[in-house]
Design a protein around this motif. Structure first.
Motif, PDB file in Angstrom:
ATOM      1  N   THR A   1     -24.144  -2.452   6.034  1.00  0.00           N
ATOM      2  CA  THR A   1     -23.911  -2.327   4.592  1.00  0.00           C
ATOM      3  C   THR A   1     -23.904  -3.711   3.947  1.00  0.00           C
ATOM      4  O   THR A   1     -24.580  -3.947   2.940  1.00  0.00           O
TER       5      THR A   1
ATOM      6  N   ASN B   1     -14.740  -3.815   6.223  1.00  0.00           N
ATOM      7  CA  ASN B   1     -16.077  -3.825   6.824  1.00  0.00           C
ATOM      8  C   ASN B   1     -17.110  -4.452   5.875  1.00  0.00           C
ATOM      9  O   ASN B   1     -17.755  -5.444   6.215  1.00  0.00           O
ATOM     10  N   ALA B   2     -17.248  -3.893   4.686  1.00  0.00           N
ATOM     11  CA  ALA B   2     -18.293  -4.366   3.769  1.00  0.00           C
ATOM     12  C   ALA B   2     -18.003  -5.785   3.280  1.00  0.00           C
ATOM     13  O   ALA B   2     -18.869  -6.667   3.330  1.00  0.00           O
TER      14      ALA B   2
ATOM     15  N   VAL C   1      -5.588  -5.349   0.496  1.00  0.00           N
ATOM     16  CA  VAL C   1      -4.362  -4.665   0.061  1.00  0.00           C
ATOM     17  C   VAL C   1      -3.182  -5.614  -0.070  1.00  0.00           C
ATOM     18  O   VAL C   1      -2.245  -5.343  -0.827  1.00  0.00           O
TER      19      VAL C   1
ATOM     20  N   ASN D   1     -18.475   1.968  -3.383  1.00  0.00           N
ATOM     21  CA  ASN D   1     -19.013   3.097  -4.141  1.00  0.00           C
ATOM     22  C   ASN D   1     -18.208   3.265  -5.426  1.00  0.00           C
ATOM     23  O   ASN D   1     -16.986   3.340  -5.378  1.00  0.00           O
TER      24      ASN D   1
HETATM   25  P1  NAD Z   1     -12.598  -0.809   4.790  1.00  0.00           P
HETATM   26  O1  NAD Z   1     -11.511   0.159   4.893  1.00  0.00           O
HETATM   27  O2  NAD Z   1     -13.149  -1.440   6.033  1.00  0.00           O
HETATM   28  O3  NAD Z   1     -12.172  -2.015   3.818  1.00  0.00           O
HETATM   29  C1  NAD Z   1     -11.606  -1.832   2.567  1.00  0.00           C
HETATM   30  C2  NAD Z   1     -10.979  -3.144   2.136  1.00  0.00           C
HETATM   31  O4  NAD Z   1     -10.478  -3.017   0.805  1.00  0.00           O
HETATM   32  C3  NAD Z   1      -9.788  -3.557   2.997  1.00  0.00           C
HETATM   33  O5  NAD Z   1      -9.816  -4.960   3.176  1.00  0.00           O
HETATM   34  C4  NAD Z   1      -8.590  -3.169   2.134  1.00  0.00           C
HETATM   35  O6  NAD Z   1      -7.444  -3.937   2.434  1.00  0.00           O
HETATM   36  C5  NAD Z   1      -9.153  -3.499   0.774  1.00  0.00           C
HETATM   37  N1  NAD Z   1      -8.408  -2.900  -0.317  1.00  0.00           N
HETATM   38  C6  NAD Z   1      -7.828  -1.688  -0.401  1.00  0.00           C
HETATM   39  N2  NAD Z   1      -7.197  -1.539  -1.579  1.00  0.00           N
HETATM   40  C7  NAD Z   1      -7.410  -2.687  -2.259  1.00  0.00           C
HETATM   41  C8  NAD Z   1      -7.041  -3.148  -3.543  1.00  0.00           C
HETATM   42  N3  NAD Z   1      -6.308  -2.388  -4.355  1.00  0.00           N
HETATM   43  N4  NAD Z   1      -7.439  -4.387  -3.919  1.00  0.00           N
HETATM   44  C9  NAD Z   1      -8.177  -5.164  -3.101  1.00  0.00           C
HETATM   45  N5  NAD Z   1      -8.575  -4.771  -1.881  1.00  0.00           N
HETATM   46  C10 NAD Z   1      -8.185  -3.551  -1.477  1.00  0.00           C
HETATM   47  O7  NAD Z   1     -13.755  -0.072   3.979  1.00  0.00           O
HETATM   48  P2  NAD Z   1     -15.287  -0.446   3.885  1.00  0.00           P
HETATM   49  O8  NAD Z   1     -16.032   0.360   4.889  1.00  0.00           O
HETATM   50  O9  NAD Z   1     -15.456  -1.919   3.841  1.00  0.00           O
HETATM   51  O10 NAD Z   1     -15.630   0.187   2.461  1.00  0.00           O
HETATM   52  C11 NAD Z   1     -15.362  -0.493   1.252  1.00  0.00           C
HETATM   53  C12 NAD Z   1     -16.183   0.134   0.145  1.00  0.00           C
HETATM   54  O11 NAD Z   1     -17.562   0.067   0.509  1.00  0.00           O
HETATM   55  C13 NAD Z   1     -15.884   1.622  -0.099  1.00  0.00           C
HETATM   56  O12 NAD Z   1     -16.075   1.895  -1.465  1.00  0.00           O
HETATM   57  C14 NAD Z   1     -16.964   2.308   0.703  1.00  0.00           C
HETATM   58  O13 NAD Z   1     -17.230   3.608   0.203  1.00  0.00           O
HETATM   59  C15 NAD Z   1     -18.119   1.369   0.468  1.00  0.00           C
HETATM   60  N6  NAD Z   1     -19.174   1.528   1.469  1.00  0.00           N
HETATM   61  C16 NAD Z   1     -18.954   1.202   2.759  1.00  0.00           C
HETATM   62  C17 NAD Z   1     -19.970   1.398   3.680  1.00  0.00           C
HETATM   63  C18 NAD Z   1     -19.810   1.024   5.113  1.00  0.00           C
HETATM   64  O14 NAD Z   1     -20.779   1.154   5.870  1.00  0.00           O
HETATM   65  N7  NAD Z   1     -18.670   0.522   5.544  1.00  0.00           N
HETATM   66  C19 NAD Z   1     -21.215   1.945   3.268  1.00  0.00           C
HETATM   67  C20 NAD Z   1     -21.399   2.247   1.928  1.00  0.00           C
HETATM   68  C21 NAD Z   1     -20.367   2.038   1.024  1.00  0.00           C
END
Ligand code: NAD
Length: 420
Positions: free
Chosen positions: A189, A220-221, A242, A321
């Protein structure tokens, strides 16, 4: 966001693109609504011997361009409208990057933190067992989403394969490498975010080298995006998760932040103690910093009509998203902020899921270098398609992405015609 808003937003986006394309009501009817909505009640044996019933959904929005494709979310706030919206966006995302999938999404109303590993496994297996007739490598191919992970995918793939008495890894993507997963899926991603960002800066005559960047979310992203952008010479001035937001005007040490998170249970908590990093009083300030590039990589609805006018970034790359509401979109557009919309920007994940499916079907596995080479080609082409639609119709990038996706869906459905 309230779930009904998610679906309403999705339908508004559809309507805006349809207007540009001038689709008639028959053409719209072939694309707009989900093709199949499945509701399940899943009885699961808990560790104490009792039985608990979980409500669950699978929505297959489209199977026009290929099998339905989309993740499974385990969350206590899942609603059918939310799953329908997410399935619609998957159709659009797969079409924007032109991979041969439709769109789908699954959800189970559960707080997985309340379950033991054994309970989680039984729930995951039961979900797939109850969908055994509806999913499959040529029907509907699920993947991980919020609170589901490669281990859950391994259990689900095993359940499907055992039921069919065959090894059928292509039924699910996002599996661990040891269970026929793909190299490069973890960073896919973020890698896609970087490719589209490079194309955007080229189109805008901006340099990525030396550009200031803020990233909201360091999971992750977000964290992979930071790692992959480091060698491009960007200056990362703020990151958040967070635990809060962290700012360093002279540039955050990206390697330092990555190892901090590794050593602190996956969070940035306490990161202000390293170097001359300052913790922002209000983490939402990160979104309003004077940076060249803002990468929301956390949650939906972060930029709204309340803070959009204070956003100073020149480019927003939506790794998350739905981080910008439709109201914010209007404001950002008027301000001239260049948007790389989510269905384009974060489509690297589903693209490498497609590669995983391809490799599973071939039984031949690619090195990471090949995965990234193919991803590079697909993401840059998708950016070019959306950018040229935006230029041609003089529309914002977000609507342009829907225009590209819906135009492809329209052509496919015309060629296929109507069965029966
Ligand atoms: P993740 O759970 O690995 O990471 C989320 C991050 O956001 C964490 O560091 C968390 O601490 C942080 N977070 C949570 N609440 C927060 C806040 N209020 N303020 C600041 N940071 C905050 O999730 P991810 O897989 O990295 O996904 C993140 C976004 O990317 C989501 O919207 C997901 O739908 C989108 N996405 C991810 C993928 C993927 O392959 N991982 C693909 C498409 C879209």
């Amino acid at each position: 966001m309230s779930s009904s808003n998610a679906y309403e937003n999705a339908m508004q986006q559809f309507d805006a693109a349809v207007k540009i394309l001038g689709l008639n009501s028959d053409q719209q009817a072939m694309i707009k609504d989900p093709r199949k909505v499945i509701q399940l009640m899943l009885p699961v044996r808990m560790d104490d011997g009792s039985i608990k019933v979980f409500q669950a959904y699978r929505v297959q929005h489209s199977i026009a361009r290929g099998p339905a494709k989309g993740g499974i979310r385990f969350h206590q706030d899942v609603t059918l409208d939310e799953v329908k919206a997410l399935a619609f966006w998957m159709t659009m995302k797969c079409s924007v990057v032109n991979v041969p999938f439709g769109g789908g999404k699954g959800g189970v109303i559960v707080d997985p933190k309340q379950l033991s590993m054994n309970e989680l496994e039984r729930l995951s297996r039961r979900y797939i067992a109850d969908l055994i007739e509806d999913i499959g490598p040529d029907r509907d191919v699920p993947a991980p989403d919020v609170n589901t992970n490669p281990q859950v995918m391994a259990w689900m793939m095993d359940t499907y394969s055992m039921h069919h008495r065959q090894h059928l890894p292509a039924v699910i993507t996002g599996k661990p490498l040891e269970v026929c997963g793909s190299e490069g899926r973890g960073a896919a991603t973020a890698q896609g975010v970087v490719f589209t960002l490079e194309e955007a800066t080229k189109a805008l005559n901006m340099k990525l080298q030396g550009a200031t960047v803020a990233i909201q979310g360091f999971g992750n992203a977000g964290s992979h995006a930071a790692r992959l952008l480091a060698p491009k010479g960007i200056k990362l001035v703020a990151i958040s998760d967070v635990s809060g937001a962290y700012y360093c005007e002279s540039g955050i040490d990206i390697e330092g932040a990555l190892s901090w998170v590794k050593d602190h249970k996956g969070v940035l908590s306490g990161f202000e103690k390293s170097g001359n990093v300052r913790k922002l009083d209000n983490p939402m300030e990160l979104l309003e910093l004077p940076v060249d590039v803002l990468i929301p990589a956390a949650l939906e609805n972060q930029i709204t009509e309340k803070n959009a006018s204070r956003v100073k970034a020149k480019v927003i790359a939506e790794a998350a998203n739905g981080p910008c509401t439709p109201e914010a979109d209007k404001i950002l557009n008027e301000k001239g902020v260049f948007m790389i919309p989510d269905i384009l920007c974060n489509a690297g994940g589903v693209t490498v899921s497609y590669f995983e499916w391809v490799q599973n079907r071939m039984g031949f596995y690619w090195p990471e270098e090949q995965v990234n080479r193919e991803l590079d080609r697909i993401m840059r082409q998708a950016f070019k398609d959306v950018f040229s639609a935006s230029q041609k119709h003089r529309i914002p990038m977000r609507i342009a992405a829907f225009v590209v996706a819906i135009e492809r869906l329209k052509k496919t459905s015309e060629l296929r015609g109507l069965y029966a």
